[in-house]
Design an enzyme around this catalytic site. Structure first.
Site: not given
Lengths: 153, 411
Positions: B125, B201, B204, B227, B369
Protein backbone atom coordinates in the site's frame (compact mmCIF):
# COMPACT_ATOMS: atom_id res chain seq x y z
CA UNK A 1 -32.55 0.02 -12.94
CA UNK A 2 -34.04 3.18 -14.45
CA UNK A 3 -31.24 5.35 -13.07
CA UNK A 4 -28.68 3.03 -14.57
CA UNK A 5 -30.33 3.12 -17.99
CA UNK A 6 -30.41 6.89 -17.73
CA UNK A 7 -26.66 6.91 -17.21
CA UNK A 8 -25.75 4.26 -19.75
CA UNK A 9 -27.87 5.31 -22.73
CA UNK A 10 -27.44 3.13 -25.79
CA UNK A 11 -25.58 5.89 -27.65
CA UNK A 12 -23.03 6.11 -24.81
CA UNK A 13 -22.45 2.36 -24.89
CA UNK A 14 -22.10 2.56 -28.66
CA UNK A 15 -19.39 5.24 -28.45
CA UNK A 16 -17.66 3.21 -25.71
CA UNK A 17 -17.66 0.01 -27.79
CA UNK A 18 -16.66 1.79 -31.03
CA UNK A 19 -14.90 5.02 -30.11
CA UNK A 20 -14.60 7.59 -32.93
CA UNK A 21 -11.56 9.74 -33.62
CA UNK A 22 -9.06 7.30 -32.12
CA UNK A 23 -5.45 7.80 -33.19
CA UNK A 24 -2.67 10.34 -33.29
CA UNK A 25 -1.79 13.39 -35.41
CA UNK A 26 1.67 14.66 -36.32
CA UNK A 27 2.93 17.34 -33.91
CA UNK A 28 3.29 19.96 -35.35
CA UNK A 29 1.09 20.96 -37.10
CA UNK A 30 -1.22 19.45 -34.43
CA UNK A 31 -0.98 20.27 -30.72
CA UNK A 32 -0.81 17.47 -28.20
CA UNK A 33 -2.34 17.83 -24.74
CA UNK A 34 -2.73 15.33 -21.92
CA UNK A 35 -5.49 15.00 -19.36
CA UNK A 36 -5.44 12.84 -16.27
CA UNK A 37 -7.88 11.88 -13.56
CA UNK A 38 -5.68 10.91 -10.62
CA UNK A 39 -8.58 9.53 -8.60
CA UNK A 40 -9.58 6.79 -11.04
CA UNK A 41 -6.54 6.62 -13.33
CA UNK A 42 -8.37 7.71 -16.51
CA UNK A 43 -6.01 9.19 -19.09
CA UNK A 44 -6.50 11.00 -22.37
CA UNK A 45 -4.05 12.33 -24.94
CA UNK A 46 -5.71 14.76 -27.30
CA UNK A 47 -4.38 15.94 -30.69
CA UNK A 48 -5.95 19.12 -32.06
CA UNK A 49 -5.13 20.58 -35.46
CA UNK A 50 -6.27 24.11 -36.30
CA UNK A 51 -6.48 25.65 -39.78
CA UNK A 52 -7.40 29.33 -40.05
CA UNK A 53 -9.07 29.29 -36.66
CA UNK A 54 -11.09 26.17 -37.49
CA UNK A 55 -10.66 22.77 -35.77
CA UNK A 56 -9.58 20.84 -38.84
CA UNK A 57 -8.93 17.53 -37.09
CA UNK A 58 -9.07 15.89 -33.65
CA UNK A 59 -7.64 12.53 -32.59
CA UNK A 60 -7.29 10.94 -29.19
CA UNK A 61 -5.64 8.10 -27.29
CA UNK A 62 -6.00 6.94 -23.70
CA UNK A 63 -8.16 4.76 -21.52
CA UNK A 64 -10.96 5.14 -19.05
CA UNK A 65 -14.51 4.21 -18.14
CA UNK A 66 -17.42 4.19 -20.56
CA UNK A 67 -18.52 7.68 -19.51
CA UNK A 68 -15.11 9.28 -20.06
CA UNK A 69 -14.51 7.40 -23.32
CA UNK A 70 -17.96 8.08 -24.76
CA UNK A 71 -17.78 11.74 -23.78
CA UNK A 72 -14.38 12.07 -25.49
CA UNK A 73 -15.55 10.23 -28.58
CA UNK A 74 -18.66 12.39 -28.98
CA UNK A 75 -16.68 15.54 -28.26
CA UNK A 76 -14.28 14.78 -31.10
CA UNK A 77 -17.12 14.55 -33.61
CA UNK A 78 -18.89 17.60 -32.19
CA UNK A 79 -15.98 20.01 -32.43
CA UNK A 80 -14.58 19.03 -35.83
CA UNK A 81 -15.11 21.78 -38.39
CA UNK A 82 -16.07 24.34 -35.75
CA UNK A 83 -14.30 27.62 -35.09
CA UNK A 84 -12.33 28.03 -31.87
CA UNK A 85 -15.01 30.43 -30.64
CA UNK A 86 -17.76 27.91 -31.38
CA UNK A 87 -15.81 25.18 -29.59
CA UNK A 88 -15.37 27.37 -26.53
CA UNK A 89 -19.13 27.90 -26.56
CA UNK A 90 -19.65 24.11 -26.80
CA UNK A 91 -17.34 23.60 -23.82
CA UNK A 92 -19.35 26.15 -21.82
CA UNK A 93 -22.64 24.49 -22.75
CA UNK A 94 -21.31 21.06 -21.87
CA UNK A 95 -20.08 22.24 -18.49
CA UNK A 96 -23.50 23.77 -17.83
CA UNK A 97 -25.06 20.41 -18.64
CA UNK A 98 -22.82 18.82 -16.03
CA UNK A 99 -23.82 21.29 -13.33
CA UNK A 100 -27.57 21.54 -13.95
CA UNK A 101 -29.81 18.92 -12.45
CA UNK A 102 -32.09 17.20 -14.90
CA UNK A 103 -35.23 18.41 -13.13
CA UNK A 104 -34.39 21.98 -14.17
CA UNK A 105 -34.27 20.89 -17.79
CA UNK A 106 -37.57 19.04 -17.71
CA UNK A 107 -39.55 21.42 -15.55
CA UNK A 108 -42.51 22.80 -17.49
CA UNK A 109 -42.74 26.52 -17.88
CA UNK A 110 -39.23 27.22 -16.70
CA UNK A 111 -36.74 28.17 -19.36
CA UNK A 112 -34.14 25.46 -19.76
CA UNK A 113 -30.69 26.83 -19.04
CA UNK A 114 -29.04 24.44 -21.45
CA UNK A 115 -29.98 24.18 -25.10
CA UNK A 116 -30.04 20.39 -25.47
CA UNK A 117 -30.60 20.58 -29.22
CA UNK A 118 -27.36 22.48 -29.64
CA UNK A 119 -25.59 19.59 -27.92
CA UNK A 120 -26.83 16.95 -30.35
CA UNK A 121 -26.04 13.43 -29.22
CA UNK A 122 -23.97 14.85 -26.32
CA UNK A 123 -27.29 15.46 -24.60
CA UNK A 124 -27.26 11.71 -23.86
CA UNK A 125 -24.72 12.50 -21.14
CA UNK A 126 -27.26 14.46 -19.09
CA UNK A 127 -27.96 11.36 -16.96
CA UNK A 128 -24.45 11.70 -15.52
CA UNK A 129 -25.59 14.60 -13.33
CA UNK A 130 -27.48 12.13 -11.13
CA UNK A 131 -24.17 10.42 -10.34
CA UNK A 132 -21.96 13.22 -8.99
CA UNK A 133 -18.78 11.13 -8.76
CA UNK A 134 -19.01 10.39 -12.48
CA UNK A 135 -19.16 14.04 -13.59
CA UNK A 136 -15.38 14.25 -13.54
CA UNK A 137 -15.29 11.23 -15.90
CA UNK A 138 -17.53 12.99 -18.43
CA UNK A 139 -15.64 16.27 -18.08
CA UNK A 140 -12.11 14.91 -18.54
CA UNK A 141 -11.91 15.23 -22.34
CA UNK A 142 -13.57 18.67 -22.28
CA UNK A 143 -11.22 20.05 -19.64
CA UNK A 144 -8.31 18.68 -21.64
CA UNK A 145 -9.59 20.30 -24.83
CA UNK A 146 -10.09 23.59 -23.01
CA UNK A 147 -6.50 23.42 -21.79
CA UNK A 148 -5.34 22.67 -25.35
CA UNK A 149 -7.16 25.72 -26.74
CA UNK A 150 -5.59 27.89 -24.04
CA UNK A 151 -2.16 26.65 -25.08
CA UNK A 152 -2.91 27.42 -28.74
CA UNK A 153 -4.15 30.92 -27.99
CA UNK B 1 -16.31 -23.44 23.07
CA UNK B 2 -18.93 -21.52 21.11
CA UNK B 3 -18.90 -21.96 17.37
CA UNK B 4 -18.59 -18.96 15.09
CA UNK B 5 -21.87 -17.79 13.58
CA UNK B 6 -21.67 -15.12 10.88
CA UNK B 7 -25.45 -14.63 10.98
CA UNK B 8 -25.15 -13.44 14.56
CA UNK B 9 -22.42 -10.95 13.56
CA UNK B 10 -24.73 -9.77 10.81
CA UNK B 11 -27.56 -9.25 13.29
CA UNK B 12 -25.14 -7.28 15.49
CA UNK B 13 -24.19 -4.89 12.64
CA UNK B 14 -26.91 -2.28 12.06
CA UNK B 15 -25.62 -0.82 8.79
CA UNK B 16 -26.10 -4.17 7.06
CA UNK B 17 -29.87 -3.47 7.26
CA UNK B 18 -29.50 -0.34 5.12
CA UNK B 19 -31.65 -0.33 1.99
CA UNK B 20 -30.21 1.28 -1.16
CA UNK B 21 -31.89 1.27 -4.56
CA UNK B 22 -34.72 -0.84 -3.09
CA UNK B 23 -32.34 -3.58 -1.96
CA UNK B 24 -30.66 -4.34 1.35
CA UNK B 25 -27.00 -3.56 0.84
CA UNK B 26 -24.50 -6.31 0.11
CA UNK B 27 -21.37 -5.03 1.80
CA UNK B 28 -18.21 -6.33 0.14
CA UNK B 29 -15.82 -3.51 0.97
CA UNK B 30 -14.37 -4.52 4.33
CA UNK B 31 -10.83 -4.15 2.95
CA UNK B 32 -11.55 -0.41 2.62
CA UNK B 33 -13.35 -0.14 5.94
CA UNK B 34 -15.34 -2.53 8.09
CA UNK B 35 -18.83 -2.01 9.48
CA UNK B 36 -19.22 -1.59 13.22
CA UNK B 37 -21.17 -3.88 15.52
CA UNK B 38 -23.63 -2.29 17.95
CA UNK B 39 -21.19 -3.05 20.81
CA UNK B 40 -18.66 -0.60 19.35
CA UNK B 41 -21.19 2.12 18.55
CA UNK B 42 -22.75 1.84 22.02
CA UNK B 43 -19.39 1.85 23.83
CA UNK B 44 -18.49 5.13 22.11
CA UNK B 45 -21.85 6.70 22.72
CA UNK B 46 -21.86 5.60 26.41
CA UNK B 47 -18.43 7.14 26.74
CA UNK B 48 -19.68 10.51 25.44
CA UNK B 49 -22.90 10.29 27.47
CA UNK B 50 -21.30 9.48 30.82
CA UNK B 51 -17.54 9.59 31.04
CA UNK B 52 -16.04 12.13 28.68
CA UNK B 53 -13.17 14.12 30.15
CA UNK B 54 -9.60 14.71 29.10
CA UNK B 55 -7.18 11.92 29.95
CA UNK B 56 -4.06 11.97 32.16
CA UNK B 57 -4.83 15.44 33.51
CA UNK B 58 -7.50 15.90 36.15
CA UNK B 59 -8.43 14.13 39.39
CA UNK B 60 -12.23 14.22 39.26
CA UNK B 61 -14.13 10.98 38.84
CA UNK B 62 -15.03 11.21 35.16
CA UNK B 63 -11.44 12.15 34.29
CA UNK B 64 -10.21 9.06 36.08
CA UNK B 65 -12.84 6.97 34.29
CA UNK B 66 -11.85 8.45 30.97
CA UNK B 67 -8.17 7.69 31.58
CA UNK B 68 -9.04 4.17 32.69
CA UNK B 69 -11.14 3.65 29.54
CA UNK B 70 -8.37 4.96 27.27
CA UNK B 71 -5.66 2.87 28.94
CA UNK B 72 -8.03 -0.10 29.16
CA UNK B 73 -8.28 0.01 25.37
CA UNK B 74 -4.49 -0.09 25.15
CA UNK B 75 -4.49 -3.18 27.40
CA UNK B 76 -7.14 -4.82 25.21
CA UNK B 77 -5.14 -4.17 22.02
CA UNK B 78 -1.95 -5.50 23.64
CA UNK B 79 -3.74 -8.69 24.68
CA UNK B 80 -5.30 -9.09 21.22
CA UNK B 81 -1.89 -9.25 19.50
CA UNK B 82 -0.17 -11.00 22.42
CA UNK B 83 2.29 -8.16 23.10
CA UNK B 84 4.83 -9.64 25.53
CA UNK B 85 5.25 -6.50 27.67
CA UNK B 86 1.57 -5.56 27.40
CA UNK B 87 0.32 -2.03 26.92
CA UNK B 88 3.81 -0.48 27.31
CA UNK B 89 4.40 -1.49 23.69
CA UNK B 90 1.21 -0.12 22.12
CA UNK B 91 1.26 3.39 20.61
CA UNK B 92 -2.04 4.90 19.47
CA UNK B 93 -1.96 6.92 16.24
CA UNK B 94 -4.57 8.32 13.87
CA UNK B 95 -4.49 5.38 11.44
CA UNK B 96 -2.09 2.86 9.89
CA UNK B 97 -0.70 5.55 7.59
CA UNK B 98 0.27 7.69 10.57
CA UNK B 99 1.81 4.62 12.20
CA UNK B 100 4.03 4.14 9.13
CA UNK B 101 4.97 7.80 9.22
CA UNK B 102 5.84 7.46 12.92
CA UNK B 103 7.98 4.43 12.10
CA UNK B 104 9.79 6.19 9.24
CA UNK B 105 10.16 9.63 10.78
CA UNK B 106 11.13 8.48 14.28
CA UNK B 107 12.83 5.07 14.14
CA UNK B 108 13.76 5.40 10.47
CA UNK B 109 15.31 8.84 10.70
CA UNK B 110 17.39 7.75 13.71
CA UNK B 111 18.53 4.47 12.18
CA UNK B 112 18.51 4.66 8.36
CA UNK B 113 21.02 6.75 6.40
CA UNK B 114 22.95 6.69 3.13
CA UNK B 115 24.23 3.18 2.45
CA UNK B 116 21.30 1.60 4.32
CA UNK B 117 18.34 -0.02 2.64
CA UNK B 118 14.69 -0.37 3.54
CA UNK B 119 13.23 -3.35 1.70
CA UNK B 120 9.52 -3.28 0.83
CA UNK B 121 7.62 -5.15 -1.89
CA UNK B 122 5.77 -4.36 -5.11
CA UNK B 123 2.49 -5.30 -3.42
CA UNK B 124 2.64 -2.62 -0.71
CA UNK B 125 0.00 0.00 0.00
CA UNK B 126 1.25 3.56 -0.62
CA UNK B 127 1.33 3.98 3.20
CA UNK B 128 4.29 1.59 3.26
CA UNK B 129 6.04 3.23 0.28
CA UNK B 130 5.68 7.02 0.37
CA UNK B 131 7.04 7.58 3.94
CA UNK B 132 10.19 5.68 2.88
CA UNK B 133 10.60 7.82 -0.25
CA UNK B 134 10.20 10.88 1.98
CA UNK B 135 12.87 9.52 4.30
CA UNK B 136 15.10 8.90 1.27
CA UNK B 137 14.88 12.62 0.43
CA UNK B 138 15.99 13.39 3.97
CA UNK B 139 18.64 10.80 4.79
CA UNK B 140 19.59 9.15 1.49
CA UNK B 141 18.35 5.70 2.52
CA UNK B 142 17.76 3.36 -0.43
CA UNK B 143 14.23 2.00 -0.97
CA UNK B 144 14.29 -1.45 -2.59
CA UNK B 145 11.39 -3.60 -3.78
CA UNK B 146 10.85 -7.36 -3.60
CA UNK B 147 9.26 -8.29 -6.95
CA UNK B 148 5.93 -10.09 -7.24
CA UNK B 149 5.67 -13.28 -9.32
CA UNK B 150 3.15 -13.85 -12.12
CA UNK B 151 1.11 -15.96 -9.71
CA UNK B 152 0.82 -13.03 -7.31
CA UNK B 153 3.33 -14.11 -4.65
CA UNK B 154 6.48 -12.44 -3.32
CA UNK B 155 9.43 -13.52 -5.44
CA UNK B 156 11.86 -14.68 -2.77
CA UNK B 157 14.20 -16.46 -5.20
CA UNK B 158 16.91 -13.80 -4.78
CA UNK B 159 16.01 -12.71 -1.27
CA UNK B 160 19.52 -13.10 0.16
CA UNK B 161 20.84 -10.76 -2.53
CA UNK B 162 17.96 -8.31 -1.97
CA UNK B 163 18.70 -8.30 1.77
CA UNK B 164 22.17 -6.81 1.26
CA UNK B 165 22.56 -3.67 3.45
CA UNK B 166 18.91 -3.92 4.52
CA UNK B 167 18.24 -2.50 7.99
CA UNK B 168 14.48 -2.85 7.82
CA UNK B 169 12.20 -5.22 5.94
CA UNK B 170 8.75 -3.58 5.83
CA UNK B 171 6.10 -5.82 4.34
CA UNK B 172 2.37 -6.39 4.24
CA UNK B 173 0.91 -9.41 6.00
CA UNK B 174 -2.00 -9.56 3.55
CA UNK B 175 -2.16 -7.70 0.24
CA UNK B 176 -5.09 -5.26 0.07
CA UNK B 177 -5.35 -5.90 -3.69
CA UNK B 178 -4.35 -9.52 -4.30
CA UNK B 179 -5.44 -11.16 -1.06
CA UNK B 180 -2.03 -12.85 -0.92
CA UNK B 181 -0.95 -13.80 2.62
CA UNK B 182 2.79 -13.38 2.93
CA UNK B 183 4.98 -15.84 4.89
CA UNK B 184 5.67 -13.47 7.78
CA UNK B 185 7.38 -16.07 10.01
CA UNK B 186 9.79 -17.02 7.21
CA UNK B 187 10.44 -13.34 6.40
CA UNK B 188 11.16 -12.59 10.08
CA UNK B 189 13.81 -15.25 10.22
CA UNK B 190 15.32 -14.03 6.92
CA UNK B 191 15.41 -10.44 8.20
CA UNK B 192 16.91 -11.38 11.54
CA UNK B 193 19.49 -13.67 9.91
CA UNK B 194 20.66 -10.60 7.97
CA UNK B 195 20.71 -8.43 11.10
CA UNK B 196 17.66 -6.42 9.99
CA UNK B 197 14.40 -5.66 11.75
CA UNK B 198 11.00 -6.48 10.29
CA UNK B 199 7.84 -4.33 10.24
CA UNK B 200 4.52 -5.85 9.20
CA UNK B 201 1.52 -4.00 7.78
CA UNK B 202 -1.31 -5.80 9.54
CA UNK B 203 -4.09 -3.48 8.34
CA UNK B 204 -5.69 -6.26 6.27
CA UNK B 205 -4.76 -9.20 8.45
CA UNK B 206 -5.42 -8.52 12.14
CA UNK B 207 -9.22 -8.60 11.81
CA UNK B 208 -9.24 -11.79 9.79
CA UNK B 209 -6.92 -14.23 11.58
CA UNK B 210 -5.26 -14.69 15.00
CA UNK B 211 -2.19 -12.47 15.52
CA UNK B 212 0.67 -13.27 17.89
CA UNK B 213 3.64 -10.92 17.58
CA UNK B 214 5.90 -13.29 19.57
CA UNK B 215 5.01 -16.28 17.44
CA UNK B 216 5.48 -14.21 14.23
CA UNK B 217 8.77 -12.91 15.67
CA UNK B 218 8.24 -9.43 14.20
CA UNK B 219 9.67 -6.15 15.50
CA UNK B 220 6.91 -3.74 14.43
CA UNK B 221 3.23 -4.35 13.72
CA UNK B 222 1.02 -1.65 12.25
CA UNK B 223 -2.77 -1.69 11.92
CA UNK B 224 -5.85 0.52 12.01
CA UNK B 225 -9.06 0.51 14.03
CA UNK B 226 -11.63 1.00 11.30
CA UNK B 227 -10.66 -2.11 9.35
CA UNK B 228 -11.18 -4.27 12.47
CA UNK B 229 -14.78 -3.30 13.32
CA UNK B 230 -13.58 -0.25 15.26
CA UNK B 231 -14.02 3.45 14.48
CA UNK B 232 -11.97 5.66 12.16
CA UNK B 233 -9.40 8.01 13.66
CA UNK B 234 -7.36 5.47 15.59
CA UNK B 235 -4.42 3.32 14.53
CA UNK B 236 -1.73 1.33 16.26
CA UNK B 237 2.01 0.93 16.14
CA UNK B 238 3.23 -1.99 18.20
CA UNK B 239 6.94 -2.52 18.81
CA UNK B 240 9.08 -4.16 21.48
CA UNK B 241 9.69 -2.15 24.65
CA UNK B 242 13.46 -1.92 24.06
CA UNK B 243 13.01 -0.54 20.53
CA UNK B 244 10.38 1.95 21.66
CA UNK B 245 12.67 3.20 24.44
CA UNK B 246 15.27 4.27 21.85
CA UNK B 247 12.86 5.92 19.40
CA UNK B 248 12.99 9.74 19.35
CA UNK B 249 9.67 11.62 19.75
CA UNK B 250 7.51 12.15 16.67
CA UNK B 251 5.03 15.02 17.13
CA UNK B 252 5.73 17.55 19.87
CA UNK B 253 3.31 19.16 22.31
CA UNK B 254 1.36 18.46 25.47
CA UNK B 255 1.10 14.95 26.80
CA UNK B 256 4.36 13.72 25.28
CA UNK B 257 6.69 15.48 27.74
CA UNK B 258 8.22 14.70 31.13
CA UNK B 259 9.24 18.34 31.61
CA UNK B 260 9.32 21.66 29.74
CA UNK B 261 11.17 24.83 30.73
CA UNK B 262 12.18 27.99 28.87
CA UNK B 263 15.42 26.16 28.08
CA UNK B 264 13.94 23.08 26.44
CA UNK B 265 11.98 19.87 27.05
CA UNK B 266 12.42 16.29 28.20
CA UNK B 267 10.19 13.77 26.45
CA UNK B 268 8.07 11.30 28.40
CA UNK B 269 8.85 7.60 28.30
CA UNK B 270 6.73 4.78 26.90
CA UNK B 271 3.96 5.08 24.33
CA UNK B 272 2.77 8.51 25.57
CA UNK B 273 5.98 10.00 24.17
CA UNK B 274 4.41 9.49 20.73
CA UNK B 275 0.93 10.70 21.65
CA UNK B 276 1.15 14.49 21.63
CA UNK B 277 -2.03 16.42 22.36
CA UNK B 278 -5.43 15.15 23.44
CA UNK B 279 -5.62 11.65 21.97
CA UNK B 280 -8.65 10.10 20.23
CA UNK B 281 -10.22 8.88 23.49
CA UNK B 282 -13.67 7.84 22.25
CA UNK B 283 -12.01 6.15 19.28
CA UNK B 284 -9.74 4.19 21.61
CA UNK B 285 -12.80 3.15 23.61
CA UNK B 286 -14.43 2.01 20.36
CA UNK B 287 -11.33 0.11 19.32
CA UNK B 288 -11.19 -1.58 22.73
CA UNK B 289 -14.82 -2.66 22.28
CA UNK B 290 -14.05 -3.92 18.76
CA UNK B 291 -11.15 -6.00 20.02
CA UNK B 292 -13.29 -7.51 22.78
CA UNK B 293 -16.03 -8.24 20.24
CA UNK B 294 -13.57 -9.98 17.91
CA UNK B 295 -12.16 -11.98 20.83
CA UNK B 296 -15.71 -13.03 21.65
CA UNK B 297 -16.15 -14.28 18.08
CA UNK B 298 -12.83 -16.13 18.17
CA UNK B 299 -10.30 -15.19 15.49
CA UNK B 300 -9.73 -18.82 14.47
CA UNK B 301 -13.44 -19.09 13.71
CA UNK B 302 -13.44 -15.81 11.76
CA UNK B 303 -10.49 -17.05 9.70
CA UNK B 304 -12.14 -20.41 8.92
CA UNK B 305 -15.39 -18.70 7.95
CA UNK B 306 -13.78 -16.19 5.56
CA UNK B 307 -11.53 -18.90 4.13
CA UNK B 308 -14.63 -20.93 3.26
CA UNK B 309 -16.36 -17.93 1.69
CA UNK B 310 -13.27 -17.08 -0.36
CA UNK B 311 -12.90 -20.61 -1.71
CA UNK B 312 -16.59 -20.72 -2.62
CA UNK B 313 -16.43 -17.31 -4.34
CA UNK B 314 -13.28 -18.17 -6.34
CA UNK B 315 -14.86 -21.42 -7.55
CA UNK B 316 -18.15 -19.82 -8.50
CA UNK B 317 -16.52 -16.86 -10.29
CA UNK B 318 -14.48 -19.31 -12.37
CA UNK B 319 -17.46 -21.53 -13.25
CA UNK B 320 -20.05 -18.79 -13.76
CA UNK B 321 -18.16 -16.50 -16.12
CA UNK B 322 -15.93 -18.85 -18.04
CA UNK B 323 -12.86 -16.60 -17.93
CA UNK B 324 -14.70 -13.33 -18.63
CA UNK B 325 -14.14 -12.31 -15.01
CA UNK B 326 -10.47 -12.72 -14.16
CA UNK B 327 -9.24 -12.86 -10.57
CA UNK B 328 -6.14 -10.68 -10.03
CA UNK B 329 -4.67 -12.70 -7.19
CA UNK B 330 -4.03 -16.32 -6.19
CA UNK B 331 -6.61 -18.63 -7.75
CA UNK B 332 -6.72 -21.02 -4.80
CA UNK B 333 -7.18 -20.47 -1.07
CA UNK B 334 -3.70 -21.52 0.04
CA UNK B 335 -2.19 -18.56 1.95
CA UNK B 336 -4.93 -16.34 0.70
CA UNK B 337 -7.39 -14.03 2.43
CA UNK B 338 -10.85 -12.78 1.51
CA UNK B 339 -9.80 -9.88 -0.73
CA UNK B 340 -10.76 -10.62 -4.34
CA UNK B 341 -9.71 -8.24 -7.12
CA UNK B 342 -11.50 -8.67 -10.43
CA UNK B 343 -10.86 -7.69 -14.01
CA UNK B 344 -14.14 -7.85 -15.91
CA UNK B 345 -13.73 -8.37 -19.66
CA UNK B 346 -14.54 -5.23 -21.64
CA UNK B 347 -15.98 -3.34 -18.68
CA UNK B 348 -14.08 -0.60 -16.88
CA UNK B 349 -13.94 -1.08 -13.06
CA UNK B 350 -15.85 2.16 -12.45
CA UNK B 351 -18.65 0.99 -14.72
CA UNK B 352 -18.71 -2.41 -12.99
CA UNK B 353 -18.95 -0.73 -9.60
CA UNK B 354 -21.70 1.59 -10.87
CA UNK B 355 -23.79 -1.35 -12.09
CA UNK B 356 -23.12 -3.23 -8.83
CA UNK B 357 -24.32 -0.21 -6.85
CA UNK B 358 -27.71 -0.55 -8.48
CA UNK B 359 -27.89 -4.02 -6.91
CA UNK B 360 -26.89 -2.55 -3.54
CA UNK B 361 -23.45 -4.17 -3.83
CA UNK B 362 -20.67 -2.12 -2.22
CA UNK B 363 -17.28 -2.81 -3.82
CA UNK B 364 -14.23 -0.66 -4.45
CA UNK B 365 -13.06 0.21 -7.96
CA UNK B 366 -9.64 1.80 -8.45
CA UNK B 367 -5.96 1.32 -7.85
CA UNK B 368 -6.42 0.64 -4.12
CA UNK B 369 -3.45 2.87 -3.19
CA UNK B 370 -1.12 0.29 -4.69
CA UNK B 371 -0.03 1.85 -7.99
CA UNK B 372 3.34 0.05 -8.24
CA UNK B 373 1.43 -3.25 -8.10
CA UNK B 374 -1.08 -2.05 -10.72
CA UNK B 375 1.80 -1.07 -13.02
CA UNK B 376 3.43 -4.46 -12.43
CA UNK B 377 0.33 -6.17 -13.86
CA UNK B 378 -0.42 -3.53 -16.52
CA UNK B 379 -3.73 -2.54 -14.95
CA UNK B 380 -5.14 0.93 -14.31
CA UNK B 381 -7.68 -0.36 -11.82
CA UNK B 382 -9.57 -3.41 -10.58
CA UNK B 383 -12.90 -4.03 -8.89
CA UNK B 384 -12.28 -5.37 -5.42
CA UNK B 385 -14.72 -7.40 -3.33
CA UNK B 386 -13.69 -8.22 0.23
CA UNK B 387 -15.21 -10.24 3.05
CA UNK B 388 -15.64 -9.60 6.75
CA UNK B 389 -16.87 -11.72 9.67
CA UNK B 390 -20.47 -10.71 8.80
CA UNK B 391 -20.22 -11.87 5.17
CA UNK B 392 -22.36 -14.76 3.94
CA UNK B 393 -22.44 -16.88 0.77
CA UNK B 394 -25.56 -14.96 -0.22
CA UNK B 395 -23.36 -11.87 -0.64
CA UNK B 396 -21.50 -13.80 -3.31
CA UNK B 397 -24.87 -14.70 -4.92
CA UNK B 398 -25.72 -11.02 -5.34
CA UNK B 399 -22.19 -10.17 -6.52
CA UNK B 400 -22.42 -12.81 -9.24
CA UNK B 401 -25.91 -11.73 -10.30
CA UNK B 402 -24.73 -8.11 -10.58
CA UNK B 403 -21.52 -9.00 -12.42
CA UNK B 404 -23.61 -10.98 -14.91
CA UNK B 405 -25.74 -7.89 -15.49
CA UNK B 406 -22.64 -5.71 -16.04
CA UNK B 407 -21.28 -8.15 -18.60
CA UNK B 408 -24.61 -8.30 -20.43
CA UNK B 409 -24.96 -4.52 -20.44
CA UNK B 410 -21.50 -3.76 -21.82
CA UNK B 411 -20.87 -7.00 -23.76
Amino acid sequence: MSNLEDLYREIILDHYRSPRNRGELAVPPATRVEGFNPLCGDEITLYVELEDGIVANVKMMGHGCSISQASASMMGSAVKGKSVEQVREQIRTFKQLMTVHESTLEHDGEPAKVDLRALGELAALQGVVKFPVRIKCAALAWNTLSQGLDELA
Amino acid sequence: MTSFDARRVRADTPQLNRVVNDRTITYLDTAATSLQPRAVIEAMSRYYELRHANVHRAVYVTAEESTAAYEGARDAVARFIHAPAGSNEVVFTKNATESFNLLAKSWGKANLGAGDVVLVSEMEHHANIVPWFQLREETGVEVRFIPVTNDYRLDLSSIDELMRDVKLLSITGLSNVLGTINPVRELSSIAHRHGALIAVDGAQSVAHSPTDVVDLDVDFLIFTGHKMLGPTGIGVLWTREDILADMPPFLGGGGMIADVSTEGYTPAGGPTRFEAGTPPIAEAVGLGAAVRYLEGLGMAGVMRHEHGLTGDALTRLAIEFDGRVRVIGPADTLDRGGVISLDVEGVHPHDVAQVLDQFGVCVRPGHHCAKPLMRRFGLAATVRASFGPYSLARDTDVLIEALGHALKMFG
